[in-house]
Design a protein around this motif. Structure first.
Motif, PDB file in Angstrom:
ATOM      1  N   GLU A 134       6.200  -0.809 -18.719  1.00 24.07           N
ATOM      2  CA  GLU A 134       6.944  -1.703 -17.843  1.00 24.07           C
ATOM      3  C   GLU A 134       6.880  -1.461 -16.309  1.00 24.07           C
ATOM      4  OE1 GLU A 134      11.785  -2.553 -17.100  1.00 24.07           O
ATOM      5  OE2 GLU A 134      11.082  -1.310 -18.559  1.00 24.07           O
ATOM      6  N   GLY A 135       5.792  -2.246 -15.768  1.00 25.09           N
ATOM      7  CA  GLY A 135       5.725  -2.137 -14.466  1.00 25.09           C
ATOM      8  C   GLY A 135       6.821  -2.252 -13.359  1.00 25.09           C
ATOM      9  N   PHE A 136       6.263  -2.134 -11.983  1.00 29.33           N
ATOM     10  CA  PHE A 136       7.286  -2.208 -11.067  1.00 29.33           C
ATOM     11  C   PHE A 136       7.292  -4.022 -10.540  1.00 29.33           C
ATOM     12  CE2 PHE A 136       6.186   2.349 -10.874  1.00 29.33           C
ATOM     13  CZ  PHE A 136       7.363   2.822 -10.837  1.00 29.33           C
ATOM     14  N   ASP A 137       8.588  -4.152 -10.076  1.00 28.68           N
ATOM     15  CA  ASP A 137       8.571  -5.603  -9.509  1.00 28.68           C
ATOM     16  C   ASP A 137       8.075  -5.476  -8.482  1.00 28.68           C
ATOM     17  OD1 ASP A 137       9.146  -7.992  -8.315  1.00 28.68           O
ATOM     18  OD2 ASP A 137      11.303  -7.806  -8.790  1.00 28.68           O
ATOM     19  N   PRO A 138       6.794  -6.214  -7.925  1.00 28.62           N
ATOM     20  CA  PRO A 138       6.233  -6.003  -6.564  1.00 28.62           C
ATOM     21  C   PRO A 138       7.147  -6.497  -5.477  1.00 28.62           C
ATOM     22  CG  PRO A 138       5.195  -7.919  -7.798  1.00 28.62           C
ATOM     23  CD  PRO A 138       6.077  -7.214  -8.792  1.00 28.62           C
ATOM     24  N   PHE A 139       7.868  -7.291  -5.528  1.00 29.02           N
ATOM     25  CA  PHE A 139       8.691  -7.946  -4.670  1.00 29.02           C
ATOM     26  C   PHE A 139      10.058  -7.187  -4.425  1.00 29.02           C
ATOM     27  CE2 PHE A 139       5.652 -11.185  -5.341  1.00 29.02           C
ATOM     28  CZ  PHE A 139       5.215 -11.304  -4.184  1.00 29.02           C
ATOM     29  N   ASP A 140       9.983  -5.944  -5.245  1.00 30.89           N
ATOM     30  CA  ASP A 140      11.304  -5.119  -4.835  1.00 30.89           C
ATOM     31  C   ASP A 140      10.882  -4.073  -3.782  1.00 30.89           C
ATOM     32  OD1 ASP A 140      13.873  -3.996  -5.130  1.00 30.89           O
ATOM     33  OD2 ASP A 140      13.445  -3.322  -7.109  1.00 30.89           O
ATOM     34  N   ILE A 141      10.937  -2.604  -3.996  1.00 26.70           N
ATOM     35  CA  ILE A 141      10.591  -1.634  -3.060  1.00 26.70           C
ATOM     36  C   ILE A 141       9.220  -1.822  -2.851  1.00 26.70           C
ATOM     37  CG2 ILE A 141      10.233   0.785  -3.200  1.00 26.70           C
ATOM     38  CD1 ILE A 141      12.763   1.217  -4.895  1.00 26.70           C
ATOM     39  N   PRO A 142       8.121  -2.211  -3.568  1.00 27.16           N
ATOM     40  CA  PRO A 142       6.718  -2.478  -2.888  1.00 27.16           C
ATOM     41  C   PRO A 142       6.791  -3.278  -1.979  1.00 27.16           C
ATOM     42  CG  PRO A 142       6.742  -2.289  -5.246  1.00 27.16           C
ATOM     43  CD  PRO A 142       8.172  -2.252  -5.015  1.00 27.16           C
ATOM     44  N   PHE A 143       7.363  -4.245  -2.006  1.00 23.49           N
ATOM     45  CA  PHE A 143       7.331  -5.509  -0.807  1.00 23.49           C
ATOM     46  C   PHE A 143       8.042  -4.710   0.541  1.00 23.49           C
ATOM     47  CE2 PHE A 143       8.986  -9.303   1.446  1.00 23.49           C
ATOM     48  CZ  PHE A 143       7.760  -9.522   1.663  1.00 23.49           C
ATOM     49  N   LEU A 144       9.257  -4.079   0.004  1.00 24.45           N
ATOM     50  CA  LEU A 144       9.876  -3.548   1.303  1.00 24.45           C
ATOM     51  C   LEU A 144       9.127  -2.532   1.809  1.00 24.45           C
ATOM     52  CD1 LEU A 144      12.520  -3.093   2.935  1.00 24.45           C
ATOM     53  CD2 LEU A 144      13.360  -1.637   1.189  1.00 24.45           C
ATOM     54  N   ASN A 145       8.347  -1.596   1.301  1.00 25.79           N
ATOM     55  CA  ASN A 145       7.457  -0.736   1.620  1.00 25.79           C
ATOM     56  C   ASN A 145       6.332  -1.338   2.428  1.00 25.79           C
ATOM     57  OD1 ASN A 145       8.633   1.784   1.314  1.00 25.79           O
ATOM     58  ND2 ASN A 145       7.536   2.279  -0.691  1.00 25.79           N
ATOM     59  N   THR A 146       5.842  -2.213   1.989  1.00 26.88           N
ATOM     60  CA  THR A 146       4.902  -3.066   2.850  1.00 26.88           C
ATOM     61  C   THR A 146       5.299  -3.517   4.192  1.00 26.88           C
ATOM     62  OG1 THR A 146       4.008  -4.086   0.745  1.00 26.88           O
ATOM     63  CG2 THR A 146       3.249  -5.100   2.778  1.00 26.88           C
ATOM     64  N   LEU A 147       6.568  -4.054   4.091  1.00 33.29           N
ATOM     65  CA  LEU A 147       7.097  -4.590   5.565  1.00 33.29           C
ATOM     66  C   LEU A 147       7.389  -3.315   6.585  1.00 33.29           C
ATOM     67  CD1 LEU A 147       9.487  -7.180   4.501  1.00 33.29           C
ATOM     68  CD2 LEU A 147       7.612  -7.479   5.258  1.00 33.29           C
ATOM     69  N   ILE A 148       7.656  -2.185   5.835  1.00 35.50           N
ATOM     70  CA  ILE A 148       7.975  -1.058   6.834  1.00 35.50           C
ATOM     71  C   ILE A 148       6.425  -0.495   7.251  1.00 35.50           C
ATOM     72  CG2 ILE A 148       8.506   1.471   6.469  1.00 35.50           C
ATOM     73  CD1 ILE A 148      10.441   0.667   4.440  1.00 35.50           C
ATOM     74  N   LEU A 149       5.546  -0.599   6.509  1.00 38.91           N
ATOM     75  CA  LEU A 149       4.070   0.070   6.932  1.00 38.91           C
ATOM     76  C   LEU A 149       3.680  -0.831   7.901  1.00 38.91           C
ATOM     77  CD1 LEU A 149       2.025   1.756   4.176  1.00 38.91           C
ATOM     78  CD2 LEU A 149       3.213   2.726   6.135  1.00 38.91           C
ATOM     79  N   LEU A 150       3.739  -2.188   7.816  1.00 38.85           N
ATOM     80  CA  LEU A 150       3.390  -3.195   8.670  1.00 38.85           C
ATOM     81  C   LEU A 150       4.142  -3.106   9.952  1.00 38.85           C
ATOM     82  CD1 LEU A 150       3.033  -6.511   6.358  1.00 38.85           C
ATOM     83  CD2 LEU A 150       1.043  -4.827   7.459  1.00 38.85           C
ATOM     84  N   LEU A 151       5.338  -2.948  10.018  1.00 36.41           N
ATOM     85  CA  LEU A 151       6.129  -2.684  11.217  1.00 36.41           C
ATOM     86  C   LEU A 151       5.782  -1.334  11.893  1.00 36.41           C
ATOM     87  CD1 LEU A 151       8.548  -3.627  13.055  1.00 36.41           C
ATOM     88  CD2 LEU A 151      10.105  -2.402  11.570  1.00 36.41           C
ATOM     89  N   SER A 152       5.339  -0.103  11.011  1.00 38.30           N
ATOM     90  CA  SER A 152       4.907   0.983  11.726  1.00 38.30           C
ATOM     91  C   SER A 152       3.356   0.876  12.267  1.00 38.30           C
ATOM     92  CB  SER A 152       4.853   2.227  10.891  1.00 38.30           C
ATOM     93  OG  SER A 152       3.703   1.599   9.767  1.00 38.30           O
ATOM     94  N   GLY A 153       2.833  -0.095  11.888  1.00 41.96           N
ATOM     95  CA  GLY A 153       1.599  -0.493  12.529  1.00 41.96           C
ATOM     96  C   GLY A 153       1.940  -1.031  13.916  1.00 41.96           C
ATOM     97  N   CYS A 154       2.592  -1.796  14.077  1.00 43.32           N
ATOM     98  CA  CYS A 154       2.808  -2.491  15.473  1.00 43.32           C
ATOM     99  C   CYS A 154       3.515  -1.316  16.241  1.00 43.32           C
ATOM    100  CB  CYS A 154       4.209  -3.621  15.120  1.00 43.32           C
ATOM    101  SG  CYS A 154       3.426  -4.882  14.005  1.00 43.32           S
ATOM    102  N   SER A 155       4.359  -0.606  15.717  1.00 47.34           N
ATOM    103  CA  SER A 155       5.038   0.399  16.783  1.00 47.34           C
ATOM    104  C   SER A 155       4.076   1.399  17.363  1.00 47.34           C
ATOM    105  CB  SER A 155       6.285   0.943  16.039  1.00 47.34           C
ATOM    106  OG  SER A 155       5.918   1.706  14.729  1.00 47.34           O
ATOM    107  N   ILE A 156       3.188   1.791  16.316  1.00 48.71           N
ATOM    108  CA  ILE A 156       2.125   2.791  16.625  1.00 48.71           C
ATOM    109  C   ILE A 156       1.148   2.113  17.815  1.00 48.71           C
ATOM    110  CG2 ILE A 156       0.287   2.235  15.005  1.00 48.71           C
ATOM    111  CD1 ILE A 156       1.388   5.788  16.245  1.00 48.71           C
ATOM    112  N   THR A 157       0.750   0.860  17.659  1.00 49.93           N
ATOM    113  CA  THR A 157       0.017   0.444  18.520  1.00 49.93           C
ATOM    114  C   THR A 157       0.864  -0.038  19.937  1.00 49.93           C
ATOM    115  OG1 THR A 157      -1.027  -1.002  16.755  1.00 49.93           O
ATOM    116  CG2 THR A 157      -1.223  -1.928  19.154  1.00 49.93           C
TER     117      THR A 157
END
Length: 275
Positions: A134-157
């Motif tokens: 039973e895999g993970f729902d990609p649009f639950d925590i994985p999607f939230l983590n994707t947004l977090i890392l994308l935002l962190s890419g903006c902040s480090i830039t």
């Protein structure tokens, strides 16, 4: 004559003799051996010893490098170019590192029938993910983590551009935000692992999933520590608009971590999600 004898007629840095390369090689060997034995339930104490030795090596070696660049002035523009080439090659080696994990994942997921034919230890049921997983729902925590890392890419830039423009306050703000986002990502991934319905040894899907996402998570932790060190160096007045390779290397590493996660999210979480 004495001053002339010590005058340096080139912009390169001839590194002083250092014990850290041989200590680092020994520490890495102990760590690798400890990991292998730990996986076979043999000499479990050797792994933590290896980790401690590697941490000591990292602290001592990088302390010397920071001193050479920040206090002794050995990191001239020419030397910084060499350091950039070294960081680029290191990231290239990391790309090959993760390529092996993706290769294993796609080999098992795209050729399920062949995997069944040649392995009697695993029963996938001819589908991916395998029957019983039973895999993970990609649009639950994985999607939230994707947004977090994308935002962190903006902040480090933002922090990088602020440093280049000489705005130290904005540099510290952007760097601090990135660190908080990195810690949040790691916390959410730990929560996700804690609620997984399968363990590392539960078949080829579990092994490739934890191997790829787990090593990425380790890279996030390492990158976060890297940025925390840069944060305290910034508080101490380190880094200048034309002399901040230590932070620049951390920013490059963080962007690499972001890109790897995008591939993990798209293929390991989304593409391979249960129908």
């Amino acid at each position: 004559m004495s001053e002339a004898g010590h005058h340096q007629n080139h912009p390169y840095h001839l590194v002083d003799p250092s014990p850290w390369p041989i200590i680092g090689a020994f520490s890495g060997g102990v760590l690798a051996t400890g990991m292998v034995l730990f996986m076979h339930d043999i000499l479990g104490w050797l792994l933590p010893v290896g980790i401690v030795l590697v941490l000591i090596t990292m602290f001592g070696w990088w302390r010397d490098v920071v001193s050479e660049g920040e206090h002794k002035g050995h990191h001239t523009p020419v030397v910084q170019i060499g350091l950039r080439y070294g960081m680029i090659l290191f990231i290239a080696s990391e790309v090959m590192f993760f390529s092996a994990f993706f290769w294993a994942f796609f080999d098992a997921s795209l050729f399920v029938g062949e995997a069944q034919q040649y392995s009697r230890l695993e029963a996938t049921g001819g589908v991916w993910p395998p029957v019983g997983i039973e895999g993970f729902d990609p649009f639950d925590i994985p999607f939230l983590n994707t947004l977090i890392l994308l935002l962190s890419g903006c902040s480090i830039t933002w922090a990088h551009h602020a440093m280049r423009e000489g705005h130290r306050d904005q540099f510290m703000q952007g760097l601090g935000i990135t660190i908080l986002l990195g810690i949040t990502f790691s916390g959410l991934q730990a929560y996700e692992y804690g609620h997984a319905t399968f363990g590392f040894s539960d078949g080829i899907y579990a092994s490739t999933f934890y191997l790829a996402t787990g090593f990425h998570g380790a890279h996030v932790l390492i990158g976060t520590i890297f940025l925390i060190v840069c944060f305290f160096r910034g508080l101490s007045g380190h880094f200048k608009p034309d002399h901040h390779f230590g932070f620049e290397a951390a920013a490059w590493y963080w962007h690499f971590v972001d890109v790897v996660w995008l591939f993990l999210f798209i293929f390991v979480y989304w593409w391979a999600a249960p129908a």
